[in-house]
Design an enzyme around this catalytic site. Structure first.
Site, PDB file in Angstrom:
ATOM      1  N   SER A  40      48.905  26.546  31.129  1.00  0.00           N
ATOM      2  CA  SER A  40      48.347  25.540  32.049  1.00  0.00           C
ATOM      3  C   SER A  40      47.735  26.296  33.216  1.00  0.00           C
ATOM      4  CB  SER A  40      49.452  24.621  32.581  1.00  0.00           C
ATOM      5  OG  SER A  40      50.163  24.032  31.529  1.00  0.00           O
ATOM      6  N   LYS A  57      45.446  18.328  31.476  1.00  0.00           N
ATOM      7  CA  LYS A  57      46.813  18.746  31.815  1.00  0.00           C
ATOM      8  C   LYS A  57      47.086  18.510  33.309  1.00  0.00           C
ATOM      9  CE  LYS A  57      50.834  20.833  31.635  1.00  0.00           C
ATOM     10  NZ  LYS A  57      52.004  20.333  30.948  1.00  0.00           N
ATOM     11  N   LYS A  59      52.631  25.340  41.035  1.00  0.00           N
ATOM     12  CA  LYS A  59      51.438  26.024  40.518  1.00  0.00           C
ATOM     13  C   LYS A  59      50.424  24.998  39.993  1.00  0.00           C
ATOM     14  CE  LYS A  59      51.516  27.076  36.364  1.00  0.00           C
ATOM     15  NZ  LYS A  59      51.083  26.518  35.088  1.00  0.00           N
TER      16      LYS A  59
HETATM   17  P1  NAD Z   1      57.585  31.673  31.369  1.00  0.00           P
HETATM   18  O1  NAD Z   1      57.459  32.203  32.732  1.00  0.00           O
HETATM   19  O2  NAD Z   1      58.923  31.349  30.793  1.00  0.00           O
HETATM   20  O3  NAD Z   1      56.867  32.679  30.313  1.00  0.00           O
HETATM   21  C1  NAD Z   1      55.694  33.390  30.555  1.00  0.00           C
HETATM   22  C2  NAD Z   1      55.775  34.703  29.779  1.00  0.00           C
HETATM   23  O4  NAD Z   1      54.526  35.380  29.918  1.00  0.00           O
HETATM   24  C3  NAD Z   1      56.856  35.655  30.296  1.00  0.00           C
HETATM   25  O5  NAD Z   1      57.723  36.002  29.234  1.00  0.00           O
HETATM   26  C4  NAD Z   1      56.059  36.865  30.815  1.00  0.00           C
HETATM   27  O6  NAD Z   1      56.720  38.098  30.600  1.00  0.00           O
HETATM   28  C5  NAD Z   1      54.804  36.787  29.982  1.00  0.00           C
HETATM   29  N1  NAD Z   1      53.634  37.452  30.586  1.00  0.00           N
HETATM   30  C6  NAD Z   1      53.076  37.260  31.803  1.00  0.00           C
HETATM   31  N2  NAD Z   1      51.962  38.015  31.945  1.00  0.00           N
HETATM   32  C7  NAD Z   1      51.815  38.709  30.787  1.00  0.00           C
HETATM   33  C8  NAD Z   1      50.842  39.628  30.303  1.00  0.00           C
HETATM   34  N3  NAD Z   1      49.797  40.004  31.063  1.00  0.00           N
HETATM   35  N4  NAD Z   1      51.003  40.146  29.062  1.00  0.00           N
HETATM   36  C9  NAD Z   1      52.057  39.772  28.296  1.00  0.00           C
HETATM   37  N5  NAD Z   1      53.006  38.874  28.683  1.00  0.00           N
HETATM   38  C10 NAD Z   1      52.876  38.348  29.909  1.00  0.00           C
HETATM   39  O7  NAD Z   1      56.635  30.365  31.324  1.00  0.00           O
HETATM   40  P2  NAD Z   1      56.709  29.108  30.315  1.00  0.00           P
HETATM   41  O8  NAD Z   1      57.677  28.113  30.844  1.00  0.00           O
HETATM   42  O9  NAD Z   1      56.824  29.595  28.904  1.00  0.00           O
HETATM   43  O10 NAD Z   1      55.259  28.480  30.576  1.00  0.00           O
HETATM   44  C11 NAD Z   1      54.073  29.058  30.035  1.00  0.00           C
HETATM   45  C12 NAD Z   1      52.915  28.095  30.378  1.00  0.00           C
HETATM   46  O11 NAD Z   1      53.181  26.823  29.782  1.00  0.00           O
HETATM   47  C13 NAD Z   1      52.743  27.852  31.890  1.00  0.00           C
HETATM   48  O12 NAD Z   1      51.387  27.760  32.200  1.00  0.00           O
HETATM   49  C14 NAD Z   1      53.450  26.525  32.092  1.00  0.00           C
HETATM   50  O13 NAD Z   1      52.943  25.800  33.214  1.00  0.00           O
HETATM   51  C15 NAD Z   1      53.142  25.817  30.785  1.00  0.00           C
HETATM   52  N6  NAD Z   1      54.098  24.775  30.398  1.00  0.00           N
HETATM   53  C16 NAD Z   1      55.437  24.959  30.574  1.00  0.00           C
HETATM   54  C17 NAD Z   1      56.324  23.931  30.223  1.00  0.00           C
HETATM   55  C18 NAD Z   1      57.819  24.087  30.407  1.00  0.00           C
HETATM   56  O14 NAD Z   1      58.515  23.068  30.313  1.00  0.00           O
HETATM   57  N7  NAD Z   1      58.335  25.280  30.652  1.00  0.00           N
HETATM   58  C19 NAD Z   1      55.827  22.730  29.697  1.00  0.00           C
HETATM   59  C20 NAD Z   1      54.463  22.598  29.491  1.00  0.00           C
HETATM   60  C21 NAD Z   1      53.595  23.615  29.854  1.00  0.00           C
END
Ligand code: NAD
Length: 293
Positions: A95, A170, A238
């Site tokens: 997102s 979104k 965010k």
């Molecule tokens: P998170 O922080 O748990 O995971 C993100 C991952 O990305 C981490 O493991 C981090 O190490 C990795 N990362 C960051 N930069 C990197 C790079 N350059 N190379 C490789 N790996 C990298 O986040 P999440 O909860 O999984 O969310 C991911 C996305 O999905 C976000 O944009 C969030 O807003 C969206 N989202 C989350 C949810 C939720 O309920 N958690 C629901 C819908 C959407």
């Protein structure tokens, strides 16, 4: 298909596992080696960089926190664009700001890589079940080609328009959810102060016009004081930041979003940014000096 998957966080790990279960061949990469090891144990090939994760794959999926992370992983040193062959499709499921999706897609186009923005709604439980709602932007024909892969992770995948339209959708989703959680919090504190049990209010109103998926999911968490994420306040901040930035850019005032943003900022300042966004009720509890429970 042969797929590179970058970003194995709360969402990325179960999404990648569902692709493996569906029989796709995955190369995965994340900053956290333990997340990569978990997927390798489930049958994925481990890569050290996004470049390596992209090389030799027809499709690359990114699931990263925000715009700068996607820019770095795709356009940065050792990024996807150094490894992807022309004709590769990149589906960014993070997102992020719609304007950032458009910029990254333009950089991809210079290398012959087609990009979709395809963020999701549903959170970790639906990521695990493979029943996410997926909202996509980009060329319709590219969307149609990858839709079967998206449906290994989601119950629905809807094409919303050109590149950036997925993230605009979104942001609309996140505005609706944030304002809804704030309204539930405000209403439950009204009931508490007036001497009516918020649990009774929930039971009484959930079948009527005030009923919503947010009311059903978040009120029990507020009443049980269970603020384990779920969806962290930090991530919602965010998204609301991206919504406000986008709203300012396109001339759409977002007064409700701005108000809820300040409530969430107050909670972050109190050290609660890691709590589930249902902890927004804590803003009202701080003012009232009592909890709703
Ligand atoms: P998170 O922080 O748990 O995971 C993100 C991952 O990305 C981490 O493991 C981090 O190490 C990795 N990362 C960051 N930069 C990197 C790079 N350059 N190379 C490789 N790996 C990298 O986040 P999440 O909860 O999984 O969310 C991911 C996305 O999905 C976000 O944009 C969030 O807003 C969206 N989202 C989350 C949810 C939720 O309920 N958690 C629901 C819908 C959407």
């Amino acid at each position: 298909m042969k797929i590179g998957f970058i970003g194995l966080g709360i969402m990325g790990r179960p999404m990648a596992k569902n692709l493996l279960r569906a029989g796709h061949a995955l190369t995965v990469c994340d900053h956290h080696p333990e997340h990569v090891a978990e997927l390798a144990a489930a049958g994925a090939r481990a890569a050290d960089t996004p470049r390596e994760a992209a090389a030799g794959n027809e499709l690359v999926i990114t699931m990263l926190p925000n715009s700068p992370n996607v820019r770095e992983a795709v356009c940065g040193e050792g990024g996807v664009l150094e490894g992807a062959a022309p004709g590769t499709v990149l589906v960014d499921m993070s997102s992020i700001a719609p304007g950032a999706s458009q910029e990254i897609a333009a950089a991809c186009a210079e290398k012959g890589v087609k990009m979709l923005d395809a963020p999701v709604s549903g959170g970790e439980p639906k990521a695990v079940d493979g029943t996410l709602s997926i909202m996509a932007g980009g060329e319709r024909a590219v969307f149609d080609a990858v839709r079967p892969v998206l449906l290994c992770m989601g119950a629905s995948a809807v094409w919303c328009g050109e590149i950036g339209a997925g993230n605009t959708t979104k942001l609309a989703n996140q505005v609706i959810v944030a304002a809804n959680i704030a309204a539930v919090s405000e209403a439950m504190m009204l009931a508490r102060r007036a001497g009516v049990d918020p649990a009774r209010v929930f039971d009484a109103v959930k079948g009527g016009l005030a009923g919503s998926a947010v009311l059903n999911a978040k009120t029990p968490m507020m009443l049980e004081r269970n603020f384990a994420p779920g969806f962290r306040i930090d991530l919602h901040i965010k998204d609301l930041g991206n919504a406000l930035e986008t709203g300012h850019a396109v001339g759409a005032p977002l007064p409700l979003t701005a108000a809820v943003m300040e409530m969430m900022q107050t909670l972050r300042a109190d050290g609660r940014g890691g709590d589930d966004h249902s902890a927004l009720v804590g803003f009202y509890e701080k003012i009232a000096g009592e909890t709703i429970a």
